[in-house]
Scaffold this motif. Structure first.
Motif, PDB file in Angstrom:
ATOM      1  N   THR A 135     -68.696 -38.279 -67.403  1.00 55.95           N
ATOM      2  CA  THR A 135     -67.337 -38.024 -67.666  1.00 55.95           C
ATOM      3  C   THR A 135     -66.743 -37.523 -66.506  1.00 55.95           C
ATOM      4  N   VAL A 183     -64.283 -33.095 -73.985  1.00 51.56           N
ATOM      5  CA  VAL A 183     -64.797 -34.396 -73.761  1.00 51.56           C
ATOM      6  C   VAL A 183     -66.520 -33.848 -73.914  1.00 51.56           C
ATOM      7  N   HIS A 189     -65.210 -40.434 -74.604  1.00 50.31           N
ATOM      8  CA  HIS A 189     -64.966 -39.954 -73.254  1.00 50.31           C
ATOM      9  C   HIS A 189     -66.071 -40.501 -72.029  1.00 50.31           C
ATOM     10  N   GLY A 191     -67.763 -42.333 -69.624  1.00 51.74           N
ATOM     11  CA  GLY A 191     -67.258 -43.378 -68.584  1.00 51.74           C
ATOM     12  C   GLY A 191     -65.768 -43.279 -68.148  1.00 51.74           C
ATOM     13  N   ARG A 192     -65.338 -42.166 -68.684  1.00 46.50           N
ATOM     14  CA  ARG A 192     -63.876 -42.040 -68.091  1.00 46.50           C
ATOM     15  C   ARG A 192     -63.828 -41.104 -67.104  1.00 46.50           C
ATOM     16  N   VAL A 193     -62.550 -41.239 -66.170  1.00 44.99           N
ATOM     17  CA  VAL A 193     -62.488 -40.321 -65.219  1.00 44.99           C
ATOM     18  C   VAL A 193     -60.830 -39.773 -65.325  1.00 44.99           C
ATOM     19  N   TYR A 194     -60.724 -38.423 -65.619  1.00 43.29           N
ATOM     20  CA  TYR A 194     -59.439 -38.094 -65.991  1.00 43.29           C
ATOM     21  C   TYR A 194     -59.055 -37.236 -64.599  1.00 43.29           C
ATOM     22  N   ASP A 264     -52.806 -36.430 -67.722  1.00 43.03           N
ATOM     23  CA  ASP A 264     -54.000 -36.393 -68.459  1.00 43.03           C
ATOM     24  C   ASP A 264     -54.453 -34.969 -68.925  1.00 43.03           C
TER      25      ASP A 264
END
Length: 284
Positions: A135, A183, A189, A191-194, A264
């Motif tokens: 993440t 996270v 979460h 694989g997510r980019v915030y 975000d």
């Protein structure tokens, strides 16, 4: 589940540990890593396992990662050395079988003109190449970054910068630390980019007014061109590298690089981000 927080003696790492505890994560499942673990005695007294972890010493990294499932990699504070130091951690995490890396990156690191972005971009790419599920928390600016500006402004009555009308969407470190804890402690979460930032973007006239409000003394914003700013900094005795960094960052702000408000951060932490006046007042 065991969570290792690097940079635990620093502001963000320490706050992330506090946020994990507040979210009900058991102290004995948290590992706090720092170059000098003796400074973590208070955390150790609360049941948190403390270890030596020096980004420049791979043997300390490997030992710290033993049995770790989730890793919060807090970015190194040493510009120019970050990629090598982060790579040491990423390689050790892969060897240790870490299941999840959370990395504190920078705003729009893959595309941004931000002077700090290239090292974060390279780190993101190294994490991706490692194959470790991750993440990415692209942290924006911290309101606490302006404590020195505050101190100078109280003495001189001025906030001096070459940012023009540029805006900064800052938030408090506590906000970013809470996001990291979220996270790390709940599913969904990986694989997510915030893109994390404050809810509101303020300009430097507002910064001056905020400092005046907190300090109870008049403060104004005095805008300079980049050349004027460089000349003033040189007169103050700063070296060329430091001048280039300060003025370059101001140009980034002028160009809108740190003024985005995607929302975000507030969504992750489930509340509005801390306003500038509250964050700066707490810091000073």
């Amino acid at each position: 589940m065991t969570i290792l927080v690097t940079g635990a003696s620093g502001h963000l790492g320490r706050l992330a540990i506090e946020a994990l505890l507040e979210r009900g994560i058991a102290a004995d499942t948290i590992v706090a890593g720092a170059r000098r673990p003796e400074v973590l005695a208070e955390l150790a007294a609360r049941g948190i396992h403390t270890v030596e972890l020096d980004y420049t010493k791979p043997d300390t990294i490997a030992a710290a990662l033993d049995g770790v499932d989730h890793l919060l990699l807090v970015s190194s504070s040493v510009p120019g050395s970050r990629v090598a130091e982060h790579t040491n951690v990423i390689e050790a995490a892969k060897a240790a079988g870490v299941e999840h890396i959370v990395y504190t990156s920078a705003t729009d690191a893959r595309e941004s003109a931000l002077i700090l972005a290239p090292e974060h971009k390279a780190t993101e790419e190294a994490i991706e190449a490692s194959g470790i599920p991750a993440t990415i928390l692209r942290n924006g600016w911290y309101s606490e970054n302006y404590t020195r500006v505050y101190e100078t402004a109280v003495q001189t009555g001025e906030v001096v910068a070459s940012v023009g009308d540029g805006r900064v969407s800052s938030a408090s470190r506590k906000d970013y630390a809470e996001a990291a804890a979220v996270v790390l402690s709940e599913p969904g979460h990986i694989g997510r980019v915030y893109e994390l930032s404050g809810d509101t973007a303020w300009d430097f006239a507002e910064l001056a007014a905020t400092i005046a409000r907190i300090a109870g003394t008049p403060v104004v914003y005095r805008p300079l061109t980049a050349d004027e700013h460089s000349a003033e900094l040189a007169t103050a005795g700063l070296d060329a590298g430091t001048i280039g960094f300060i003025v370059g960052l101001d140009q980034n702000i002028r160009d809108g690089v740190l003024g985005q408000t995607p929302g975000d951060l507030a969504r992750l932490i489930g509340r509005p981000t801390t306003p500038l006046v509250e964050g700066l007042a707490a810091a000073v």
